[in-house]
Design an enzyme around this catalytic site. Structure first.
Site, short mmCIF file in Angstrom:
data_model
loop_
_atom_site.label_atom_id
_atom_site.label_comp_id
_atom_site.label_asym_id
_atom_site.label_seq_id
_atom_site.Cartn_x
_atom_site.Cartn_y
_atom_site.Cartn_z
N GLU A 1 -6.25 3.72 -6.18
CA GLU A 1 -7.42 3.87 -5.51
C GLU A 1 -8.00 5.37 -5.97
O GLU A 1 -7.53 6.21 -5.72
CB GLU A 1 -7.52 3.48 -4.06
CG GLU A 1 -8.84 3.63 -3.34
CD GLU A 1 -8.89 4.06 -2.01
OE1 GLU A 1 -9.92 4.14 -1.18
OE2 GLU A 1 -8.04 5.21 -1.77
N ASP B 1 1.00 -1.09 -0.23
CA ASP B 1 -0.01 0.00 0.03
C ASP B 1 0.89 1.34 -0.11
O ASP B 1 1.95 1.19 0.78
CB ASP B 1 -0.84 -0.16 1.56
CG ASP B 1 -2.25 0.59 0.87
OD1 ASP B 1 -2.54 1.61 0.47
OD2 ASP B 1 -3.27 -0.17 1.50
N ASP C 1 -3.15 4.55 -2.47
CA ASP C 1 -4.26 5.17 -1.71
C ASP C 1 -4.52 6.65 -2.11
O ASP C 1 -3.75 7.53 -2.56
CB ASP C 1 -3.77 5.31 -0.24
CG ASP C 1 -4.73 5.65 0.87
OD1 ASP C 1 -5.60 4.91 0.91
OD2 ASP C 1 -4.96 6.68 1.39
N HIS D 1 -11.23 -3.35 3.26
CA HIS D 1 -11.15 -2.65 4.43
C HIS D 1 -11.83 -1.50 4.75
O HIS D 1 -12.18 -1.15 5.82
CB HIS D 1 -9.65 -2.60 4.95
CG HIS D 1 -8.96 -1.40 4.18
ND1 HIS D 1 -8.77 -1.20 2.83
CD2 HIS D 1 -8.69 -0.01 4.46
CE1 HIS D 1 -8.32 -0.14 2.51
NE2 HIS D 1 -8.23 0.60 3.69
N ASP D 2 -12.34 -0.72 3.70
CA ASP D 2 -13.24 0.33 3.62
C ASP D 2 -14.84 0.31 3.55
O ASP D 2 -15.74 1.17 3.78
CB ASP D 2 -12.92 1.51 2.93
CG ASP D 2 -11.56 2.24 2.92
OD1 ASP D 2 -10.97 2.05 4.29
OD2 ASP D 2 -10.85 2.49 2.13
O1 TEU Z 1 -9.53 5.33 1.31
C1 TEU Z 1 -10.02 6.38 0.54
C2 TEU Z 1 -11.27 6.81 0.42
O2 TEU Z 1 -11.86 7.23 -0.59
C3 TEU Z 1 -12.05 6.57 1.90
O3 TEU Z 1 -12.14 7.89 2.27
C4 TEU Z 1 -13.47 5.90 1.58
O4 TEU Z 1 -14.23 6.76 0.74
C5 TEU Z 1 -14.04 5.79 3.03
O5 TEU Z 1 -13.11 5.06 3.90
C6 TEU Z 1 -15.29 4.82 2.76
O6 TEU Z 1 -16.24 5.07 4.26
C7 TEU Z 1 -8.23 5.26 1.67
C8 TEU Z 1 -7.96 4.15 2.39
O7 TEU Z 1 -8.68 3.20 1.99
C9 TEU Z 1 -8.60 4.20 3.82
O8 TEU Z 1 -8.61 3.28 4.46
C10 TEU Z 1 -8.18 5.58 4.72
O9 TEU Z 1 -8.75 5.78 5.71
C11 TEU Z 1 -8.16 6.61 3.34
O10 TEU Z 1 -7.67 6.45 2.04
C12 TEU Z 1 -7.08 7.75 3.95
O11 TEU Z 1 -5.55 7.26 3.92
#
Ligand code: TEU
Ligand code: CA
Length: 557
Positions: free
Chosen positions: A255, A98, A199, A328-329
């Site tokens: 992403e 990542d 990210d 994970h999101d």
């Molecule tokens: O996620 C980016 C992102 O778009 C998130 O804000 C997403 O929309 C949100 O988590 C949905 O609820 C990345 C990572 O995958 C995330 O874990 C991090 O918290 C974020 O960036 C900040 O680095």
């Protein structure tokens, strides 16, 4: 289309904190991953995407990095990392790191320097602005609640943080920032890693004027239009490609929140000037609304088909797709689009997997998805660990936008923590994840849903994923074939075909618990079809078919 390993690969995402704890401190770690390498080999995946393992104060579980060249103490040492990398490589599994470079931690030495004075050499590594009439420079809200600006008394200015106040945004317009990031990436490539998941890479270039955004229910402006796919993002990624990526054999996935198909054709163009592929969010945002992701709405199948079909057909021959239901999101897709009741859990998990894994693109499996893991019965706010969920509760309930009980239900349904509870290895204490106290609660359904049970049973979700992965490796039509949607208006069936060099697949998935009728499409009529995979023992391609609850079948003609 050129055939490459990363188009044919299946990726498995590990969230290290929740995967496997080797030393009993309640936190998953690198040695824990190494212990489970044979499990992953057995599943058959080609690549591991490792969520961040770098040094971090853990404001956002490692997505706030304070040292890009060091390993978080909770997770082990650099020697542990090297051992894990070697264990993966010995088994032919590649490791994708990542890369979180839209922002750093506020405890990163660059930021510690940057905030010291206006003429510090690191000042322009970040985005500093004067306040406006004693308030923030603009009305943007942070993704994790509150304003996107933090006041710093030391120099009487504000810094931008699209995420938490401990995640200040880097200033990519500064060539020194790009030099530092590219050097660091090169250092990891020299170490032998096999790629990067980048990210929020679509957010690195901001419109310089930073104009106010449209005000939403929480009272803050939306930064999206001014930071997503910004003015120089493609230029910077092409520079990254020239200086680093093109010099190694990597898998790269960006992403890209806010990405459209038109933008994706630039990020992930098959000419290889930027990245291999992007994560798009359109199918994930279908159940969003006035209060952002916080609601209990169900995604409409017709809309889901329309969005996924647009991505399949628009990128065909031009750019490469990534395919995912879970990460994970996101809450567990099984609880969102499938059916997590004991009666239908397994069959609907297999149906969702079939629907996704038969499409064109590189599939991503998120840890526990291959077991049919579900959302979690969180009871109180204290059960949650995720900064986004906790802050959103305080903001929206505090402002009276949503009442407390309702917001708790929304968190239970949509919180990122649904994906972050420990991997369920067996029916022993703490699901076999740790001998200590887990950092977040274990889903109590580990007694029924766990890897040990599934590995001992031939018809488990695990072996179904194993078969899907093997089929992809053996059948170029699954990787490279053309996609065509059937029955776009049908509200319960998702049916499509794939075709390569005269070989055709018919994929039929019933997204409902009711029986659904479907006639064999004319193009297959009178032809001999065989079953490639299905989640019922006796699925057959017939002129008049009745699909049972969550039935999924792939027929080859
Ligand atoms: O996620 C980016 C992102 O778009 C998130 O804000 C997403 O929309 C949100 O988590 C949905 O609820 C990345 C990572 O995958 C995330 O874990 C991090 O918290 C974020 O960036 C900040 O680095
Ligand atoms: Ca540990």
């Amino acid at each position: 289309m050129e055939r490459t390993w990363w188009k044919e690969a299946v990726v498995y995402q590990i969230y290290p904190r929740s995967f496997n704890d080797s030393n009993g401190d309640g936190i998953g770690d690198l040695n824990g991953i190494t212990e489970k390498m044979d499990y992953l080999k057995k599943l058959g995946i080609d690549v591991i995407w490792l969520s961040p393992v770098y040094e971090s104060p853990n404001d956002d579980n490692g997505y706030d990095i304070s040292n890009y060249r060091g390993i978080m103490k909770d997770f082990g040492t650099m020697e542990d990392f090297d051992r894990m990398l070697a264990a993966a490589h010995e088994r032919g599994i590649r490791i994708v790191m990542d890369l979180v470079v839209n922002h750093t931690s506020d405890e990163h030495p660059w930021f510690v320097e940057s905030r010291k004075s206006k003429d510090n050499p690191y000042r322009d590594y970040y985005i500093w602005r004067e306040g406006k009439n004693g308030k923030e420079p603009n009305n943007w809200g942070s993704c994790f609640s509150g304003p996107a600006w933090e006041y710093d008394g030391q120099t009487d200015m504000y810094y931008l943080h699209l995420f938490s106040r401990k995640q200040p945004d880097l200033n990519w317009d500064n060539p020194k920032v790009r030099d530092e990031v590219f050097d660091m990436m090169d250092w990891w490539c020299q170490k032998g890693i096999d790629g990067f998941r980048m990210d929020v890479i679509s957010l690195i270039s901001k419109v310089p004027e930073l104009p106010d955004g449209k005000v939403g229910k929480n009272g803050y402006g939306d930064y999206g239009p001014y930071v997503c796919n910004g003015p120089h993002v493609h230029e910077y990624l092409q520079e990254m490609n020239r200086r680093v990526l093109s010099r190694y054999d990597l898998l790269t996935v960006g992403e890209c929140s806010g990405v459209t198909v038109e933008e994706a054709k630039k990020y992930a163009s098959l000419d290889g000037k930027e990245l291999n592929m992007v994560f798009q969010f359109e199918h994930m945002d279908l159940d969003g609304g006035e209060t952002f992701k916080w609601n209990e709405r169900k995604i409409k199948l017709t809309e889901l088909k329309q969005v996924l079909t647009k991505w399949q057909t628009s990128l065909m021959g031009k750019a490469w797709n990534s395919l995912y239901w879970c990460n994970h999101d996101q809450p567990r897709m099984l609880s969102r689009l499938g059916n997590d009741s004991p009666q239908y859990r397994e069959v609907s998990a297999k149906m969702l997997a079939t629907c996704l894994h038969m499409m064109q693109g590189t599939p991503y499996v998120y840890q526990g998805e291959e077991l049919g893991m579900t959302n979690v019965p969180f009871q109180t706010l204290e059960d949650f660990r995720d900064i986004e969920s906790i802050n959103a509760y305080h903001e929206l309930v505090g402002q009276g936008v949503i009442d407390g009980d309702t917001m708790m239900r929304y968190l239970r349904y949509k919180s990122r923590d649904n994906a972050r509870t420990p991997m369920q290895w067996n029916d022993g204490e703490n699901a076999g994840f740790t001998e200590g106290t887990p950092w977040i609660m274990v889903n109590p359904n580990y007694i029924e849903i766990n890897a040990e049970e599934e590995l001992a049973r031939e018809d488990s979700v695990f072996y179904y994923y194993q078969k899907l992965i093997r089929l992809r490796h053996e059948n170029p039509v699954i990787v490279y074939g053309d996609y065509k949607l059937l029955l776009p208006e049908h509200e319960a069936l998702y049916a499509y075909t794939r075709e390569l060099d005269g070989e055709k697949l018919l994929v039929i998935c019933n997204f409902s618990s009711e029986e659904q009728k479907m006639d064999l499409p004319e193009e297959f009529s009178g032809k001999e079809g065989t079953v490639l995979i299905s989640n019922y023992e006796d699925s057959r391609p017939e002129e008049h078919m009745t699909l049972r609850a969550y039935e999924a079948a792939v027929y080859r003609f």
